[in-house]
Design an enzyme around this catalytic site. Structure first.
Site, PDB file in Angstrom:
ATOM      1  N   LYS A 100       0.812  -1.190   0.000  1.00  0.00           N
ATOM      2  CA  LYS A 100       0.000   0.000   0.000  1.00  0.00           C
ATOM      3  C   LYS A 100       0.858   1.257   0.000  1.00  0.00           C
ATOM      4  CE  LYS A 100      -3.379  -2.084   3.156  1.00  0.00           C
ATOM      5  NZ  LYS A 100      -3.973  -1.897   4.504  1.00  0.00           N
ATOM      6  N   ASP A 134       7.767   3.377  -1.888  1.00  0.00           N
ATOM      7  CA  ASP A 134       7.838   4.386  -0.839  1.00  0.00           C
ATOM      8  C   ASP A 134       9.205   4.389  -0.154  1.00  0.00           C
ATOM      9  OD1 ASP A 134       7.397   1.855   0.230  1.00  0.00           O
ATOM     10  OD2 ASP A 134       5.882   2.485   1.670  1.00  0.00           O
ATOM     11  N   ILE A 135       9.701   3.198   0.198  1.00  0.00           N
ATOM     12  CA  ILE A 135      10.911   3.148   1.025  1.00  0.00           C
ATOM     13  C   ILE A 135      11.764   1.937   0.688  1.00  0.00           C
ATOM     14  CG2 ILE A 135       9.741   1.926   2.929  1.00  0.00           C
ATOM     15  CD1 ILE A 135      11.436   3.731   4.859  1.00  0.00           C
ATOM     16  N   ASP A 172      14.391  -0.327   2.527  1.00  0.00           N
ATOM     17  CA  ASP A 172      14.927  -0.631   3.857  1.00  0.00           C
ATOM     18  C   ASP A 172      16.010  -1.700   3.676  1.00  0.00           C
ATOM     19  OD1 ASP A 172      14.950  -0.527   6.721  1.00  0.00           O
ATOM     20  OD2 ASP A 172      13.652  -2.263   6.807  1.00  0.00           O
ATOM     21  N   THR A 176      12.431  -6.319  -0.832  1.00  0.00           N
ATOM     22  CA  THR A 176      11.214  -6.129  -1.616  1.00  0.00           C
ATOM     23  C   THR A 176      11.538  -5.694  -3.046  1.00  0.00           C
ATOM     24  OG1 THR A 176      10.040  -5.464   0.390  1.00  0.00           O
ATOM     25  CG2 THR A 176       9.011  -4.890  -1.701  1.00  0.00           C
ATOM     26  N   LYS A 228      17.052   3.945   3.343  1.00  0.00           N
ATOM     27  CA  LYS A 228      17.834   3.873   4.582  1.00  0.00           C
ATOM     28  C   LYS A 228      19.122   3.128   4.284  1.00  0.00           C
ATOM     29  CE  LYS A 228      13.861   3.188   7.721  1.00  0.00           C
ATOM     30  NZ  LYS A 228      13.190   2.172   8.560  1.00  0.00           N
ATOM     31  N   ASP A 256       3.579   3.530   7.087  1.00  0.00           N
ATOM     32  CA  ASP A 256       2.691   3.260   8.221  1.00  0.00           C
ATOM     33  C   ASP A 256       3.419   2.574   9.359  1.00  0.00           C
ATOM     34  OD1 ASP A 256       2.995   0.737   6.710  1.00  0.00           O
ATOM     35  OD2 ASP A 256       1.558  -0.032   8.165  1.00  0.00           O
TER      36      ASP A 256
HETATM   37  P1  IMP Z   1      12.515  -3.837   2.487  1.00  0.00           P
HETATM   38  O1  IMP Z   1      13.131  -4.185   3.813  1.00  0.00           O
HETATM   39  O2  IMP Z   1      13.407  -2.903   1.692  1.00  0.00           O
HETATM   40  O3  IMP Z   1      12.122  -5.047   1.729  1.00  0.00           O
HETATM   41  O4  IMP Z   1      11.196  -3.032   2.815  1.00  0.00           O
HETATM   42  C1  IMP Z   1      10.075  -3.749   3.226  1.00  0.00           C
HETATM   43  C2  IMP Z   1       8.938  -2.873   3.587  1.00  0.00           C
HETATM   44  O5  IMP Z   1       9.098  -2.531   4.959  1.00  0.00           O
HETATM   45  C3  IMP Z   1       8.770  -1.538   2.894  1.00  0.00           C
HETATM   46  O6  IMP Z   1       8.144  -1.619   1.653  1.00  0.00           O
HETATM   47  C4  IMP Z   1       7.886  -0.837   3.893  1.00  0.00           C
HETATM   48  O7  IMP Z   1       6.546  -1.237   3.708  1.00  0.00           O
HETATM   49  C5  IMP Z   1       8.383  -1.374   5.198  1.00  0.00           C
HETATM   50  N1  IMP Z   1       9.263  -0.399   5.875  1.00  0.00           N
HETATM   51  C6  IMP Z   1      10.595  -0.429   6.031  1.00  0.00           C
HETATM   52  N2  IMP Z   1      11.034   0.598   6.763  1.00  0.00           N
HETATM   53  C7  IMP Z   1       9.927   1.311   7.096  1.00  0.00           C
HETATM   54  C8  IMP Z   1       9.700   2.513   7.864  1.00  0.00           C
HETATM   55  O8  IMP Z   1      10.613   3.171   8.398  1.00  0.00           O
HETATM   56  N3  IMP Z   1       8.404   2.901   7.978  1.00  0.00           N
HETATM   57  C9  IMP Z   1       7.369   2.238   7.412  1.00  0.00           C
HETATM   58  N4  IMP Z   1       7.533   1.132   6.670  1.00  0.00           N
HETATM   59  C10 IMP Z   1       8.800   0.671   6.517  1.00  0.00           C
HETATM   60 MG    MG Z   2       6.197  -0.757   0.852  1.00  0.00          MG
END
Ligand code: IMP
Ligand code: MG
Length: 184
Positions: free
Chosen positions: A48, A105-106, A108, A112, A136, A164
């Site tokens: 979302k 959006d982000i 991390d 993903t 990040k 969120d």
């Molecule tokens: P990934 O760790 O890059 O795969 O990110 C996985 C998902 O974690 C992102 O798409 C966000 O939905 C969520 N996420 C990671 N860090 C944050 C944050 O600081 N705030 C909100 N959602 C986050």
């Molecule tokens: Mg996301």
């Protein structure tokens, strides 16, 4: 904006609405210039979280484009990502032979986006790029290419502008740092 109160769970505002909107306009201008000769751009927003950023970004583009969505679950437990990603909803349109821009959006850990790049690459798009609003760098576990980036942010839990915590705070117009006591 105006006299809207900042929720008590927010430690501080990291990126205010003015800074966000200015950056989105810059990204939109760059993307519009880079894709000026292209008439089959598909923006794929990751639900979302990306729906707010995508709606602002798409409206700042001056070139033709289609908007589509994909939904994933990353088996999050609270604020800890497990790294396992699952496809919940696919795009409406086929992306084969088209110019795909994934909008997130982000970034991390990167799991993903890494997963998304793999599945879209396998569909043989004409081109594949990524646009991420915040990243990040201290948290990255896998190296993923970001073609368009809004901001680098510190390793804290952020909410607002699509982000969120337990599905709350997504529609705040700014990005704030969530107080640690809320998720610990
Ligand atoms: P990934 O760790 O890059 O795969 O990110 C996985 C998902 O974690 C992102 O798409 C966000 O939905 C969520 N996420 C990671 N860090 C944050 C944050 O600081 N705030 C909100 N959602 C986050
Ligand atoms: Mg996301």
């Amino acid at each position: 904006m105006g006299n809207r109160k900042i929720p008590a769970e927010i430690e501080q505002v990291l990126l205010d609405e003015t800074a966000i909107q200015a950056r989105v306009r810059q990204l939109g201008a760059r993307i519009s210039a880079d894709y000026a000769e292209i008439d089959d751009l598909v923006l794929v927003g990751v639900l979302k979280g990306a729906f707010i950023f995508l709606s602002d970004l798409a409206r700042s583009l001056t070139i033709p484009h289609e908007v589509d969505f994909i939904a994933l679950s990353s088996y999050n437990k609270g604020v800890v990502s497990t790294g396992a990603v699952r496809l919940i909803m696919d795009t409406r349109s086929s992306v084969t032979g088209r110019n795909v821009l994934i909008v997130e959006d982000i970034l991390d850990t990167g799991y993903t986006l890494d997963y998304l790049i793999r599945i879209f690459q396998a569909r043989n798009p004409a081109s594949l790029r990524t646009c991420v609003f915040v990243s990040k760098p201290d948290r990255h576990q896998v190296e993923v290419p970001i073609d368009y980036l809004g901001f680098e942010v510190p390793d804290e839990w952020l909410v607002g502008y699509g982000l969120d915590y337990a599905d709350r705070f997504r529609t705040l117009p700014y990005i704030g740092v969530l107080k640690q006591e809320v998720y610990e």
